[in-house]
Design an enzyme around this catalytic site. Structure first.
Site, mmCIF file in Angstrom:
data_model
loop_
_atom_site.group_PDB
_atom_site.id
_atom_site.type_symbol
_atom_site.label_atom_id
_atom_site.label_comp_id
_atom_site.label_asym_id
_atom_site.label_seq_id
_atom_site.Cartn_x
_atom_site.Cartn_y
_atom_site.Cartn_z
ATOM 1 N N TRP A 42 0.777 -1.386 0.004
ATOM 2 C CA TRP A 42 -0.058 0.148 -0.031
ATOM 3 C C TRP A 42 0.834 1.203 -0.107
ATOM 4 O O TRP A 42 0.566 2.147 -0.434
ATOM 5 C CB TRP A 42 -1.177 -0.117 1.068
ATOM 6 N N ASP A 181 -0.001 -1.981 12.036
ATOM 7 C CA ASP A 181 0.439 -3.143 12.735
ATOM 8 C C ASP A 181 0.064 -3.552 14.289
ATOM 9 O O ASP A 181 -0.327 -4.634 14.542
ATOM 10 C CB ASP A 181 1.848 -3.004 12.630
ATOM 11 N N ARG A 215 8.166 1.136 19.444
ATOM 12 C CA ARG A 215 7.762 0.218 18.597
ATOM 13 C C ARG A 215 7.035 -1.113 19.290
ATOM 14 O O ARG A 215 7.119 -1.000 20.577
ATOM 15 C CB ARG A 215 9.276 -0.371 18.042
ATOM 16 N N TRP A 373 1.292 2.849 16.002
ATOM 17 C CA TRP A 373 -0.128 2.827 15.555
ATOM 18 C C TRP A 373 -1.259 3.270 16.699
ATOM 19 O O TRP A 373 -2.142 3.022 16.659
ATOM 20 C CB TRP A 373 -0.591 1.572 14.865
ATOM 21 N N GLU A 416 7.564 9.243 9.463
ATOM 22 C CA GLU A 416 6.638 8.107 9.189
ATOM 23 C C GLU A 416 5.537 8.290 9.890
ATOM 24 O O GLU A 416 4.180 7.938 9.312
ATOM 25 C CB GLU A 416 7.398 6.883 9.869
ATOM 26 N N GLN A 431 10.434 9.042 4.760
ATOM 27 C CA GLN A 431 9.492 7.924 4.527
ATOM 28 C C GLN A 431 8.872 8.359 3.319
ATOM 29 O O GLN A 431 8.262 9.401 3.061
ATOM 30 C CB GLN A 431 8.503 7.927 5.821
HETATM 31 C C1 9YW Z 1 6.462 -3.503 8.825
HETATM 32 C C2 9YW Z 1 5.916 0.439 5.507
HETATM 33 C C3 9YW Z 1 5.100 -0.238 6.440
HETATM 34 C C4 9YW Z 1 3.510 0.065 6.008
HETATM 35 C C5 9YW Z 1 2.782 -0.346 7.490
HETATM 36 C C6 9YW Z 1 3.294 0.029 8.773
HETATM 37 C C7 9YW Z 1 4.865 -0.309 8.726
HETATM 38 C C8 9YW Z 1 6.272 -2.303 9.339
HETATM 39 O O1 9YW Z 1 5.470 0.377 7.628
HETATM 40 O O2 9YW Z 1 4.986 -1.702 8.931
HETATM 41 O O3 9YW Z 1 7.643 -3.975 9.106
HETATM 42 O O4 9YW Z 1 5.942 -4.105 8.249
HETATM 43 O O5 9YW Z 1 2.719 -0.307 9.876
HETATM 44 O O6 9YW Z 1 1.375 0.193 7.158
HETATM 45 O O7 9YW Z 1 3.184 -0.445 5.130
HETATM 46 O O8 9YW Z 1 5.741 1.693 5.459
#
Ligand code: 9YW
Length: 443
Positions: A42, A181, A215, A373, A416, A431
């Protein structure tokens, strides 16, 4: 200190273009320079929206690369790994997707998906191409014709494999599939995941952020890896995964994107004479729009996910509750949601640095202002909400989101995610999709 007044639109544009250039790996854009050295599904769609403002052919390349990684089932994987295999965990080997029958030859990808924003990106590419005319238009039209069946297969896969009962809600099998996430939305479902033995691991994300408390913690991560292992053990076979996996949730925000994107893809289908498929996509759009609307909690006005294994709705107060604003539909529901979004629990919460929705309401006990998040503001999401507001003829909301986003992004850091009260950029800087959002907001 107000960074807004000190930065011109030209400076913001130049800085955003530079971030995309920095992340450009040739035929794909890394999601972030160090933290995420690969292509995320995405992210790639939002990146393509931004790229279409500077180079339509490069935007086409971005989506073409992603689509080249489409599995034979129709699934578009959530990560397409670049050749840069250092610095990110879990990498291709840990995913175990090499054994998946549906993985295309020569592709290195994960085995799960992310929300289908791609048709919306394709719409932007086609619109920019037609505005520019000439070679840009030719490239965009050619790509539309060439890729339509791929996007259609993606939507069909989601509508069947991920909504087998036809309830109009997409089932996800990992929090990573939502793109949100470690959102508190998933605390309940993850609390019920009891991981078996997981092979030892060393995380890399914590090496790239200033403060690891932002994180997910290691216990959360162990569960994330356990789910991957469960899927790998059945070679990522769709039916088998649904039988074995310990995380099965109907994701309302994913479903809303499915509704919105299906409607957009239907329009694009009409424009190239694919009327029959356009009709099929319109039915999908209606089904998922209705599915999303059916989850709204009358007490809070927010849409809710549904934990299939526990048999219960998830009422956490997160921005995903505004899913109906993305899927569109009933004017009364949308009006109520717009009021809620701009009210005191969200964009109007006292003392926000910028009037933008935090990922979790600051009025909620689950709110953590710096943790991924669980509270921070995510700029790409505001672009999506703005796009939906413009689609629905709501220039007021669109304008407010745009103006606050441009002020936020005038720090030129392209974070980010952002601390809602101080406006501090967090997570990775530079980002890619944050830079893309800035370009699209500027127009
Ligand atoms: C991961 C890349 C991704 C996004 C996600 C976000 C984060 C971390 O970063 O995921 O290790 O996948 O939560 O939405 O696509 O920017």
């Amino acid at each position: 200190m107000n960074p807004v007044t000190s930065v011109s639109k030209e400076q913001l544009r130049a800085a955003a273009i530079e971030v995309l250039r920095l992340n450009d790996l040739g035929t794909m854009t890394s999601a972030a320079p160090n933290l995420y050295p690969h292509m995320w599904s995405w992210d790639a769609a939002f990146v393509a929206i931004g790229l279409a403002r500077t180079s339509v052919p490069r935007a086409v390349t971005e989506l073409r690369t992603l689509l080249n990684a489409q599995w034979s089932t129709g699934m578009i994987p959530h990560i397409v790994f670049s050749d840069n295999d250092t610095g990110y965990f879990p990498g291709f080997d840990r995913w175990g997707t090499a054994n998946a029958a549906a993985l295309p030859a020569g592709v290195k990808s994960s085995g799960i998906c992310q929300p289908p924003v791609h048709a919306i990106a394709l719409r932007h590419i086609v619109d920019r191409g037609r505005e520019n005319g000439g070679a840009d238009q030719a490239a965009a039209e050619e790509f539309l014709a060439e890729s339509f069946d791929g996007w259609l297969a993606w939507h069909r896969w989601l509508a069947t494999v991920r909504d087998p009962d036809g309830v109009g809600l997409i089932e996800i099998h990992h929090g990573w599939e939502s793109g949100f996430d470690n959102s508190p939305r998933w605390d309940g479902p993850y609390a019920r995941v009891v991981p078996g033995a997981v092979a030892p691991f060393t995380r890399r994300d914590t090496l790239h952020v200033a403060d690891i408390s932002e994180r997910p913690d290691d216990a959360e991560y162990t569960k994330y890896l356990w789910l991957v292992q469960q899927m790998a053990d059945v070679a990522f076979d769709d039916d088998a995964v649904r039988q074995v996996v310990d995380f099965r949730v109907r994701d309302v925000f994913f479903s809303a994107i499915m509704a919105a994107s299906s409607a957009v893809l239907a329009d694009l289908g009409d424009e190239i004479g694919r009327d029959k498929e356009a009709g099929e996509l319109r039915l999908m759009a209606a089904r998922f729009q209705a599915g999303v609307a059916s989850t709204v909690d009358p007490a809070t006005g927010l849409a809710r996910d549904y934990d299939v294994l526990a048999g219960q709705s998830i009422g956490t107060e997160t921005v995903s509750g505004f899913a109906p604003l993305v899927s569109g539909g009933d004017p009364a529901l949308l009006a109520a949601q717009r009021e809620l979004l701009q009210g005191p629990r969200w964009m109007g919460f006292p003392d926000l640095r910028f009037p933008l929705p935090p990922s979790t309401s600051p009025a909620s006990d689950a709110f953590r202002p710096r943790t991924y998040w669980r509270g921070p503001v995510w700029p790409f999401l505001n672009l999506l909400l703005g796009w939906a507001a413009a689609r629905d003829g709501e220039p007021g909301l669109y304008g407010r989101l745009r103006s606050a986003s441009l002020q936020q992004l005038a720090d030129l850091q392209f974070g980010e995610y952002y601390e809602p009260f101080t406006g501090e950029p967090l997570g990775s800087l530079a980002q890619a999709w944050t830079a893309a959002a800035a370009l699209e907001w500027m127009g």
